[in-house]
Design a protein around this motif. Structure first.
Motif, PDB file in Angstrom:
ATOM      1  N   TYR A 176      48.310  39.247  55.272  1.00 17.46           N
ATOM      2  CA  TYR A 176      48.783  38.032  54.610  1.00 17.46           C
ATOM      3  C   TYR A 176      48.572  38.119  53.101  1.00 17.46           C
ATOM      4  O   TYR A 176      47.757  38.913  52.605  1.00 17.46           O
ATOM      5  CB  TYR A 176      48.080  36.790  55.165  1.00 17.46           C
ATOM      6  CG  TYR A 176      46.672  36.560  54.649  1.00 17.46           C
ATOM      7  CD1 TYR A 176      46.419  35.666  53.605  1.00 17.46           C
ATOM      8  CD2 TYR A 176      45.581  37.219  55.209  1.00 17.46           C
ATOM      9  CE1 TYR A 176      45.128  35.445  53.145  1.00 17.46           C
ATOM     10  CE2 TYR A 176      44.300  37.005  54.753  1.00 17.46           C
ATOM     11  CZ  TYR A 176      44.075  36.111  53.719  1.00 17.46           C
ATOM     12  OH  TYR A 176      42.804  35.906  53.248  1.00 17.46           O
ATOM     13  N   ALA A 177      49.325  37.302  52.393  1.00 17.53           N
ATOM     14  CA  ALA A 177      49.140  37.093  50.959  1.00 17.53           C
ATOM     15  C   ALA A 177      49.090  35.598  50.711  1.00 17.53           C
ATOM     16  O   ALA A 177      49.730  34.818  51.422  1.00 17.53           O
ATOM     17  CB  ALA A 177      50.276  37.726  50.160  1.00 17.53           C
ATOM     18  N   GLN A 178      48.342  35.212  49.685  1.00 17.45           N
ATOM     19  CA  GLN A 178      48.178  33.793  49.367  1.00 17.45           C
ATOM     20  C   GLN A 178      48.587  33.555  47.921  1.00 17.45           C
ATOM     21  O   GLN A 178      48.155  34.287  47.019  1.00 17.45           O
ATOM     22  CB  GLN A 178      46.719  33.378  49.584  1.00 17.45           C
ATOM     23  CG  GLN A 178      46.435  31.914  49.287  1.00 17.45           C
ATOM     24  CD  GLN A 178      45.071  31.508  49.822  1.00 17.45           C
ATOM     25  OE1 GLN A 178      44.812  31.571  51.019  1.00 17.45           O
ATOM     26  NE2 GLN A 178      44.188  31.098  48.928  1.00 17.45           N
ATOM     27  N   LEU A 179      49.392  32.524  47.697  1.00 14.10           N
ATOM     28  CA  LEU A 179      49.890  32.172  46.370  1.00 14.10           C
ATOM     29  C   LEU A 179      49.436  30.758  46.035  1.00 14.10           C
ATOM     30  O   LEU A 179      49.593  29.840  46.851  1.00 14.10           O
ATOM     31  CB  LEU A 179      51.420  32.248  46.346  1.00 14.10           C
ATOM     32  CG  LEU A 179      52.120  31.853  45.041  1.00 14.10           C
ATOM     33  CD1 LEU A 179      51.880  32.911  43.965  1.00 14.10           C
ATOM     34  CD2 LEU A 179      53.624  31.668  45.285  1.00 14.10           C
ATOM     35  N   ALA A 186      51.104  30.669  38.173  1.00  8.38           N
ATOM     36  CA  ALA A 186      50.826  30.915  39.586  1.00  8.38           C
ATOM     37  C   ALA A 186      49.963  32.166  39.675  1.00  8.38           C
ATOM     38  O   ALA A 186      49.976  33.026  38.780  1.00  8.38           O
ATOM     39  CB  ALA A 186      52.114  31.091  40.380  1.00  8.38           C
ATOM     40  N   GLU A 187      49.199  32.260  40.769  1.00  4.25           N
ATOM     41  CA  GLU A 187      48.347  33.424  40.977  1.00  4.25           C
ATOM     42  C   GLU A 187      48.412  33.848  42.443  1.00  4.25           C
ATOM     43  O   GLU A 187      48.337  33.008  43.344  1.00  4.25           O
ATOM     44  CB  GLU A 187      46.893  33.103  40.612  1.00  4.25           C
ATOM     45  CG  GLU A 187      45.961  34.289  40.797  1.00  4.25           C
ATOM     46  CD  GLU A 187      44.498  33.922  40.668  1.00  4.25           C
ATOM     47  OE1 GLU A 187      43.658  34.792  40.975  1.00  4.25           O
ATOM     48  OE2 GLU A 187      44.191  32.770  40.298  1.00  4.25           O
ATOM     49  N   ILE A 188      48.587  35.134  42.658  1.00  7.08           N
ATOM     50  CA  ILE A 188      48.442  35.698  43.998  1.00  7.08           C
ATOM     51  C   ILE A 188      46.953  35.927  44.186  1.00  7.08           C
ATOM     52  O   ILE A 188      46.382  36.874  43.640  1.00  7.08           O
ATOM     53  CB  ILE A 188      49.248  36.992  44.145  1.00  7.08           C
ATOM     54  CG1 ILE A 188      50.726  36.736  43.859  1.00  7.08           C
ATOM     55  CG2 ILE A 188      49.075  37.569  45.554  1.00  7.08           C
ATOM     56  CD1 ILE A 188      51.577  37.993  43.788  1.00  7.08           C
ATOM     57  N   THR A 189      46.310  35.030  44.925  1.00  5.22           N
ATOM     58  CA  THR A 189      44.852  35.024  44.977  1.00  5.22           C
ATOM     59  C   THR A 189      44.275  35.916  46.065  1.00  5.22           C
ATOM     60  O   THR A 189      43.100  36.296  45.985  1.00  5.22           O
ATOM     61  CB  THR A 189      44.339  33.591  45.179  1.00  5.22           C
ATOM     62  OG1 THR A 189      44.945  33.032  46.350  1.00  5.22           O
ATOM     63  CG2 THR A 189      44.674  32.721  43.973  1.00  5.22           C
ATOM     64  N   GLN A 190      45.057  36.228  47.085  1.00  5.67           N
ATOM     65  CA  GLN A 190      44.555  37.075  48.164  1.00  5.67           C
ATOM     66  C   GLN A 190      45.690  37.919  48.732  1.00  5.67           C
ATOM     67  O   GLN A 190      46.800  37.414  48.913  1.00  5.67           O
ATOM     68  CB  GLN A 190      43.940  36.224  49.293  1.00  5.67           C
ATOM     69  CG  GLN A 190      42.736  35.411  48.877  1.00  5.67           C
ATOM     70  CD  GLN A 190      42.198  34.530  49.982  1.00  5.67           C
ATOM     71  OE1 GLN A 190      42.607  34.634  51.137  1.00  5.67           O
ATOM     72  NE2 GLN A 190      41.270  33.653  49.641  1.00  5.67           N
ATOM     73  N   VAL A 191      45.386  39.183  48.994  1.00  9.35           N
ATOM     74  CA  VAL A 191      46.275  40.072  49.757  1.00  9.35           C
ATOM     75  C   VAL A 191      45.373  40.875  50.681  1.00  9.35           C
ATOM     76  O   VAL A 191      44.458  41.561  50.222  1.00  9.35           O
ATOM     77  CB  VAL A 191      47.088  41.014  48.857  1.00  9.35           C
ATOM     78  CG1 VAL A 191      47.971  41.921  49.714  1.00  9.35           C
ATOM     79  CG2 VAL A 191      47.931  40.241  47.854  1.00  9.35           C
ATOM     80  N   TYR A 192      45.622  40.790  51.985  1.00  9.21           N
ATOM     81  CA  TYR A 192      44.759  41.482  52.946  1.00  9.21           C
ATOM     82  C   TYR A 192      45.590  41.964  54.127  1.00  9.21           C
ATOM     83  O   TYR A 192      46.431  41.228  54.649  1.00  9.21           O
ATOM     84  CB  TYR A 192      43.652  40.545  53.453  1.00  9.21           C
ATOM     85  CG  TYR A 192      42.781  41.162  54.523  1.00  9.21           C
ATOM     86  CD1 TYR A 192      41.785  42.083  54.196  1.00  9.21           C
ATOM     87  CD2 TYR A 192      42.947  40.826  55.868  1.00  9.21           C
ATOM     88  CE1 TYR A 192      40.996  42.659  55.189  1.00  9.21           C
ATOM     89  CE2 TYR A 192      42.158  41.401  56.860  1.00  9.21           C
ATOM     90  CZ  TYR A 192      41.180  42.317  56.509  1.00  9.21           C
ATOM     91  OH  TYR A 192      40.399  42.893  57.480  1.00  9.21           O
TER      92      TYR A 192
END
Length: 256
Positions: A176-179, A186-192
């Motif tokens: 998943y990725a979190q925006l 905007a920030e892409i805060t997580q990519v896992y």
């Protein structure tokens, strides 16, 4: 101010802006601000000593100040917004139980490449990826998995308008990725991506989906370990490094 300096200032402004949304205590001190979120006491990112200028202090004096400023918390966190000020102090902080990390803020500036074929990314409700979120904490940030932290993180992420993009395998999320957004940034805060699904381009596809979803913003950011592999991946996806900071963390249970 140069273009690079202006971009770095905007990255710092975003950090301060997000903290302003979440935190309720802002105590100025000689070299910056102590920020705390009393509603989220286990959330390291919102309970810390912010070093915004060169304090001209020894490691011992800074750790003593952090102990006093964050006495109500089990952890200690010090963020140096000028990496060159922190660099000569990192070894000294390590002797006091602090782990340090150079983090680089990267701004999206050039077109992303094509997404790998055969990878479907879809937007899903926040709680769909909870098992992945817990797995990510256990793998990379075990010190963050304190009682109540997952619930605290959920509340904060939704406060910041988090959107979640996932790759599903048999209906089960495997990456998943979190925006998140704040104003025109905007920030892409997580990519896992789950360990057994890495090496297939899922991280690239998820990051690209988040880039596309950000739309017409003034700045789109992602943060990487300045000394780690994801930085090179993000460069290939059109991000450029604009600001480096140093985060110091003494997790709960680590003595001073």
């Amino acid at each position: 101010m140069s273009a690079a300096g202006d971009a770095a200032a905007r990255a710092r402004a975003l950090v301060h802006g997000v903290q302003a949304v979440v935190c309720d205590v802002f105590d100025p001190w000689d070299a910056g601000t102590v920020v705390r979120a009393t509603r989220y006491p286990t959330y390291f990112d919102f309970n810390l000593v912010r070093v915004e200028r060169d304090p001209g202090m020894s490691v011992e004096s800074l750790t003593a100040f952090a102990d006093e400023a964050l006495a109500q918390h089990a952890h200690r966190r010090i963020d140096f917004e000028l990496a060159d000020v922190a660099e000569p102090l990192r070894a000294g902080f390590a002797t006091h139980g602090y782990a340090s990390e150079r983090l680089v803020w990267m701004r999206h500036e050039t077109a992303r490449p094509s997404v790998p074929d055969g990878i479907a990314v879809e937007e899903v409700p926040y709680d769909t990826v909870r098992p992945l979120r817990v797995g990510w904490f256990e793998e990379d940030f075990p010190e963050a998995l304190l009682p109540g932290h997952v619930a605290e993180a959920r509340e904060v992420h939704l406060l910041l308008g988090a959107r979640i993009f996932a790759v599903l395998d048999g209906g089960e999320p495997v990456g998943y990725a979190q925006l998140e957004r704040l104003g025109r940034s905007a920030e892409i805060t997580q990519v896992y991506v789950r360990a057994d699904h890495r090496g297939r381009g899922l991280g690239t596809a998820l990051t690209c989906a988040a880039i596309d979803a950000a739309g017409d913003v003034d700045d789109l950011w992602i943060v990487a370990d300045d000394e780690g592999r994801p930085k090179a991946l993000y460069e290939r996806l059109g991000f450029r490094s604009v600001w480096t900071m140093v985060q110091l963390l003494r997790p709960p249970g680590k003595g001073g």
